[in-house]
Motif scaffolding. Sequence first.
Motif, PDB file in Angstrom:
ATOM      1  N   ASP A 101       2.140  32.910  52.119  1.00 58.70           N
ATOM      2  CA  ASP A 101       2.378  32.349  53.524  1.00 58.70           C
ATOM      3  C   ASP A 101       2.867  33.542  54.122  1.00 58.70           C
ATOM      4  N   THR A 102       3.476  35.201  53.305  1.00 57.44           N
ATOM      5  CA  THR A 102       3.606  35.935  54.088  1.00 57.44           C
ATOM      6  C   THR A 102       2.529  37.007  54.133  1.00 57.44           C
ATOM      7  N   ALA A 103       1.414  36.537  53.672  1.00 60.96           N
ATOM      8  CA  ALA A 103       0.793  37.688  53.440  1.00 60.96           C
ATOM      9  C   ALA A 103      -0.127  36.771  55.439  1.00 60.96           C
ATOM     10  N   VAL A 104      -0.386  36.083  55.412  1.00 60.57           N
ATOM     11  CA  VAL A 104      -1.580  35.102  55.929  1.00 60.57           C
ATOM     12  C   VAL A 104      -0.279  35.493  57.546  1.00 60.57           C
ATOM     13  N   GLU A 105       1.553  34.872  57.097  1.00 61.49           N
ATOM     14  CA  GLU A 105       2.375  35.512  58.604  1.00 61.49           C
ATOM     15  C   GLU A 105       1.895  37.057  59.098  1.00 61.49           C
ATOM     16  N   ALA A 106       1.616  37.961  58.584  1.00 57.43           N
ATOM     17  CA  ALA A 106       1.423  38.986  59.400  1.00 57.43           C
ATOM     18  C   ALA A 106      -0.063  39.370  59.263  1.00 57.43           C
ATOM     19  N   ALA A 107      -1.116  38.725  58.989  1.00 59.37           N
ATOM     20  CA  ALA A 107      -1.973  38.751  59.053  1.00 59.37           C
ATOM     21  C   ALA A 107      -2.524  38.311  60.427  1.00 59.37           C
ATOM     22  N   VAL A 108      -2.039  37.170  60.592  1.00 62.44           N
ATOM     23  CA  VAL A 108      -2.001  36.557  62.229  1.00 62.44           C
ATOM     24  C   VAL A 108      -1.214  37.616  63.292  1.00 62.44           C
ATOM     25  N   ALA A 109      -0.359  37.504  63.079  1.00 64.61           N
ATOM     26  CA  ALA A 109       0.481  38.680  63.743  1.00 64.61           C
ATOM     27  C   ALA A 109       0.093  40.088  64.377  1.00 64.61           C
ATOM     28  N   GLU A 110      -0.617  40.592  63.712  1.00 67.45           N
ATOM     29  CA  GLU A 110      -1.561  42.090  63.572  1.00 67.45           C
ATOM     30  C   GLU A 110      -2.955  41.548  63.888  1.00 67.45           C
ATOM     31  N   ASN A 111      -3.083  40.576  64.122  1.00 68.07           N
ATOM     32  CA  ASN A 111      -4.845  39.968  64.189  1.00 68.07           C
ATOM     33  C   ASN A 111      -6.120  40.341  63.150  1.00 68.07           C
ATOM     34  N   ILE A 112      -5.291  40.751  62.305  1.00 69.18           N
ATOM     35  CA  ILE A 112      -6.068  40.891  60.741  1.00 69.18           C
ATOM     36  C   ILE A 112      -7.178  39.590  60.406  1.00 69.18           C
ATOM     37  N   PRO A 113      -8.340  40.438  60.366  1.00 69.32           N
ATOM     38  CA  PRO A 113      -9.183  38.912  59.179  1.00 69.32           C
ATOM     39  C   PRO A 113      -8.872  38.622  58.080  1.00 69.32           C
ATOM     40  N   TRP A 114      -8.999  37.481  57.939  1.00 67.44           N
ATOM     41  CA  TRP A 114      -8.507  37.287  56.354  1.00 67.44           C
ATOM     42  C   TRP A 114      -9.460  35.603  56.306  1.00 67.44           C
ATOM     43  N   VAL A 115     -10.119  35.886  54.919  1.00 68.95           N
ATOM     44  CA  VAL A 115     -11.397  35.537  53.810  1.00 68.95           C
ATOM     45  C   VAL A 115      -9.918  34.462  53.144  1.00 68.95           C
ATOM     46  N   LEU A 116      -9.997  32.756  53.100  1.00 72.08           N
ATOM     47  CA  LEU A 116      -9.934  32.007  52.199  1.00 72.08           C
ATOM     48  C   LEU A 116     -10.946  31.514  50.962  1.00 72.08           C
ATOM     49  N   ASP A 117     -10.774  31.400  49.517  1.00 73.13           N
ATOM     50  CA  ASP A 117     -11.371  31.273  48.687  1.00 73.13           C
ATOM     51  C   ASP A 117     -10.707  30.065  47.773  1.00 73.13           C
ATOM     52  N   PRO A 118     -11.708  29.129  48.181  1.00 72.93           N
ATOM     53  CA  PRO A 118     -10.297  27.920  47.831  1.00 72.93           C
ATOM     54  C   PRO A 118     -10.047  27.293  46.235  1.00 72.93           C
ATOM     55  N   VAL A 119     -10.096  28.490  45.565  1.00 73.77           N
ATOM     56  CA  VAL A 119     -10.774  27.534  44.372  1.00 73.77           C
ATOM     57  C   VAL A 119      -9.965  26.380  43.711  1.00 73.77           C
ATOM     58  N   PHE A 120     -10.587  25.961  42.760  1.00 76.17           N
ATOM     59  CA  PHE A 120      -9.876  24.313  42.025  1.00 76.17           C
ATOM     60  C   PHE A 120      -9.633  23.821  43.700  1.00 76.17           C
ATOM     61  N   ILE A 121      -9.500  22.912  44.474  1.00 76.83           N
ATOM     62  CA  ILE A 121      -9.178  22.565  45.096  1.00 76.83           C
ATOM     63  C   ILE A 121     -10.170  21.302  44.466  1.00 76.83           C
ATOM     64  N   ASP A 122     -10.582  21.022  44.062  1.00 78.49           N
ATOM     65  CA  ASP A 122     -11.598  19.735  43.462  1.00 78.49           C
ATOM     66  C   ASP A 122     -10.866  19.388  42.799  1.00 78.49           C
ATOM     67  N   ARG A 123      -9.928  20.250  41.936  1.00 79.55           N
ATOM     68  CA  ARG A 123      -9.092  19.888  40.819  1.00 79.55           C
ATOM     69  C   ARG A 123      -7.665  18.960  40.864  1.00 79.55           C
ATOM     70  N   VAL A 124      -7.115  20.086  41.967  1.00 80.20           N
ATOM     71  CA  VAL A 124      -5.616  19.271  41.825  1.00 80.20           C
ATOM     72  C   VAL A 124      -5.642  18.712  43.277  1.00 80.20           C
ATOM     73  N   PRO A 125      -4.535  17.646  44.011  1.00 80.24           N
ATOM     74  CA  PRO A 125      -4.637  17.450  45.580  1.00 80.24           C
ATOM     75  C   PRO A 125      -3.449  18.532  45.796  1.00 80.24           C
ATOM     76  N   PHE A 126      -2.604  19.298  45.068  1.00 78.83           N
ATOM     77  CA  PHE A 126      -1.768  20.275  45.994  1.00 78.83           C
ATOM     78  C   PHE A 126      -2.982  21.650  46.340  1.00 78.83           C
ATOM     79  N   ARG A 127      -3.821  21.776  45.761  1.00 78.85           N
ATOM     80  CA  ARG A 127      -4.933  23.080  46.048  1.00 78.85           C
ATOM     81  C   ARG A 127      -4.876  22.393  47.258  1.00 78.85           C
ATOM     82  N   ALA A 128      -5.861  20.894  47.864  1.00 77.92           N
ATOM     83  CA  ALA A 128      -6.121  20.710  48.531  1.00 77.92           C
ATOM     84  C   ALA A 128      -4.940  21.190  49.750  1.00 77.92           C
ATOM     85  N   GLU A 129      -4.703  20.135  49.874  1.00 77.99           N
ATOM     86  CA  GLU A 129      -3.361  20.125  50.395  1.00 77.99           C
ATOM     87  C   GLU A 129      -3.395  21.507  51.059  1.00 77.99           C
ATOM     88  N   LEU A 130      -3.025  22.912  50.394  1.00 74.99           N
ATOM     89  CA  LEU A 130      -2.363  23.729  50.522  1.00 74.99           C
ATOM     90  C   LEU A 130      -4.054  24.454  51.520  1.00 74.99           C
TER      91      LEU A 130
END
Length: 264
Positions: A92-121
């Motif tokens: 959460d802190t890292a993404v907030e900093a990236a957005v504030a500084e206009n720094i590009p960021w990449v998401l790797d949503p590992v195992f979101i098919d296994r646990v609903p909480f991961r998919a929600e995140l």
Amino acid sequence: MQSPSQSGASSGAAELAGIAAATLEALRAKAPRVHCITNTVAQAFTANVLLAAGAVPAMTASPEEVGAFVAMSGALLVNIGTLDRERRVAIDTAVEAAVAENIPWVLDPVFIDRVPFRAELAHDLIERGNRALRLNAAEFRAISGADPTPRNVAQYARQRGTVVALTGATDVVADATRQASVSNGHPWMAKVTAVGCANSALVAACIAVEPDPWKAALSAVLIGGIAGEIGARHAQGPGTFPAAYVDAISTLDAAAIASHARVQ
């Protein structure tokens, strides 16, 4: 759906390979800092892949310092493979900093098919404006609710305003108007822990030096796939493959990319 040539980028394999070669050259010339919040099992290998490509990795997941590290970086990778309490706060802190500084960021949503909480995140993170999403077929189904066909990948990319790099037997890289498929790679890439995580970091590294996220993601997928093929020729099996893969990335050049690329 426009083809790359219709949208201003060439659909020719030679030109697409040239994009990857130019991005790799820029990586080595600029040596961008790439901050990675990633799997604990993937950290060392990911750092070595980034170093071999020409980037400078940072791996801290400490909530107290991650924001400062991200602010000094050229790109951020958020990999949710290890979701302990500290990493959830750090993400959460890292993404907030990236957005504030206009720094590009990449998401790797590992195992979101296994646990609903991961998919929600993952859904919540995508709403915060990631520049690219790198995932496999099962993860794409979980995040989109659709089968991982090229058409559905393109539609999801268009709806979300992001680049999607779907990896598998044939990789698909799509944004709102462009799409390419990459057939490079080797089966051992799926037999070694952290290769996929490291390739997500490679997407972030490429985005740090190439302002067009689609070109950057395509470059990373192509570089990683070709390095996998070259590395496998020098390895004896999955056990020796990781070292050969890092060696292949470190010595990869424009000629090798041009001769090996299977992209359209």
